[in-house]
Design a protein around this motif. Structure first.
Motif, PDB file in Angstrom:
ATOM      1  N   LEU A 163      -2.984  -5.598  -2.536  1.00 52.42           N
ATOM      2  CA  LEU A 163      -3.798  -6.804  -2.478  1.00 52.42           C
ATOM      3  C   LEU A 163      -3.200  -7.864  -3.392  1.00 52.42           C
ATOM      4  N   THR A 212      -6.943 -10.663  -1.086  1.00 53.55           N
ATOM      5  CA  THR A 212      -6.590 -10.369   0.303  1.00 53.55           C
ATOM      6  C   THR A 212      -5.824  -9.059   0.361  1.00 53.55           C
ATOM      7  N   ILE A 213      -6.279  -8.156   1.207  1.00 51.56           N
ATOM      8  CA  ILE A 213      -5.690  -6.825   1.295  1.00 51.56           C
ATOM      9  C   ILE A 213      -4.711  -6.761   2.459  1.00 51.56           C
TER      10      ILE A 213
END
Length: 389
Positions: free
Chosen positions: A250, A255-256
């Protein structure tokens, strides 16, 4: 340092050529002959030396053969570490590999940046330092693989220098922990010290936890165990999917990147096994078994092993053997043997001894080294599995 395809993404040309193979799961094999496994490992290693070794006496290797436009004289640290580990794995079952291991261990030091990187602690640079090169950014996962190799060597032989270097590497890894509470999902070890990436990855945290646990087992120092739990818990909180499998990384915004790589499943299994051994808490062993079962279903039963680079699968299977060193089972060992044999039978050129995952016929040093590792460890007696990663 340029971002190599082997760092983040699949090697498209080679993996695209394997679509048909990937559609068929590897079948369970009979327990392989240790003698046959060792013979194949040594033959593969000999081919690696013959075709990929640098010719200047450095002990380093080239990135790939044939060379691509823009290739450096030597490989990056990550591929070289896997060549080093191939020699290490062979030395466990063949004492004649001791001089070769010493040669590779000496070459490993061509990457050592004693002056340190951004955290001012020494470690292995991504490219050889002077006089062989200009060095490069430090990657925490690159250093963790070498640290785990040094621990394996210590467990095998009691090598005090190897243990001392593993401790130095862990100090570097610990310095990579994110301390900025303003970041999304604060904490976690960064992937690299380079300013072009601020990602925190499963592969920069779980191998760090594994290294810390091995150092705790050896020294008894509580600080190592505390850091291992910190790395493990952070990764489980932020990068473990609802299926039990682990995502890749991430960023600072939270945001992964949800790609599921095989080595990112294997190492958490190994970490949970070691946590069980250290704490005697069977909940960790159950966690290891759950992740291993989910990964086995995803990659083996559902036929996805050949969507993964062989150098991810070697790490994956080694950690599953660490689990089976505790459970006494053989499912993952048999799958590892079936996979290695499938690669040998379908990807190896008998004329050169090199494996070709690239439809154009190329071979990366890291690919050849990974298959060496698989067969070398298949030659190990079960009693030795406990020193794996």
């Amino acid at each position: 340092m340029s971002l190599r395809p082997s760092r983040r993404v699949l090697i498209g040309s080679g993996l695209a050529a394997l679509t048909a193979t990937a559609a068929t799961p590897a079948t369970a094999a009979e327990r392989p002959s240790s003698a046959r496994a060792l013979s194949r490992a040594t033959a593969l290693y000999a081919a690696l030396r013959r075709h990929l070794d640098a010719t200047d006496g450095s002990g380093l290797v080239r990135e790939q053969i044939p060379a691509a436009a823009g290739d450096n004289p030597y490989s990056y640290e990550w591929p070289f570490s896997q060549v080093h580990i191939a020699a290490l794995d062979l030395s466990v079952v063949d004492a004649e590999f001791e001089p070769e291991l010493a040669r590779r261990a000496a070459a490993q030091e061509h990457h050592w940046n004693a002056a340190g990187g951004t955290t001012k602690l020494p470690g292995y640079a991504s490219y050889p330092v002077a006089p062989y090169g200009a060095g490069g950014d430090m990657f925490y996962d690159d250093n963790e693989w070498v640290g785990l190799a040094k621990v394996q060597r210590y467990l095998q032989t009691g090598d005090a220098a190897a243990l001392a270097r593993a401790k130095e590497i862990f100090a570097l890894v610990r310095s990579g922990w994110d301390t900025d509470s303003g970041h999304a999902a604060p904490g976690g070890v960064f992937w690299t010290q380079a300013d072009w990436s601020h990602d925190r990855n499963t592969v920069s945290n779980m191998p760090g936890a594994q290294l810390a646990l091995r150092l705790h087992q050896i020294t008894g120092e509580a600080d190592y165990l505390n850091w291992a739990k910190r790395f493990y818990d952070w990764t489980n909180t932020h990068l473990q999917s609802p299926t039990g499998l682990y995502w890749d990384h991430l960023d600072l915004q939270g945001t992964i990147e949800k790609t599921v790589w095989s080595y990112n499943q294997g190492v958490p299994v190994g970490v949970a096994v070691l946590l069980h051994q250290v704490t005697r808490d069977r909940a960790y062993l159950r966690q290891a078994e759950r992740v291993a079962a989910a990964a086995y279903s995803y990659y083996v039963t559902q036929g996805r092993l050949f969507t993964q680079p062989v150098f991810f699968n070697s790490i994956f299977f080694k950690n599953l053997l660490l689990l089976e060193s505790v459970t006494g089972k053989d499912t993952y060992h048999r799958a590892m043997a079936a996979y290695a044999d499938q690669v040998w039978d379908t990807m190896r050129d008998p004329a050169t001894g090199l494996v070709h995952f690239d439809s154009a016929g190329g071979t990366q040093a890291i690919q050849q080294a990974a298959l060496v590792q698989l067969y070398a460890v298949l030659a190990w007696p079960r009693a030795k599995w406990r020193i794996l990663y």
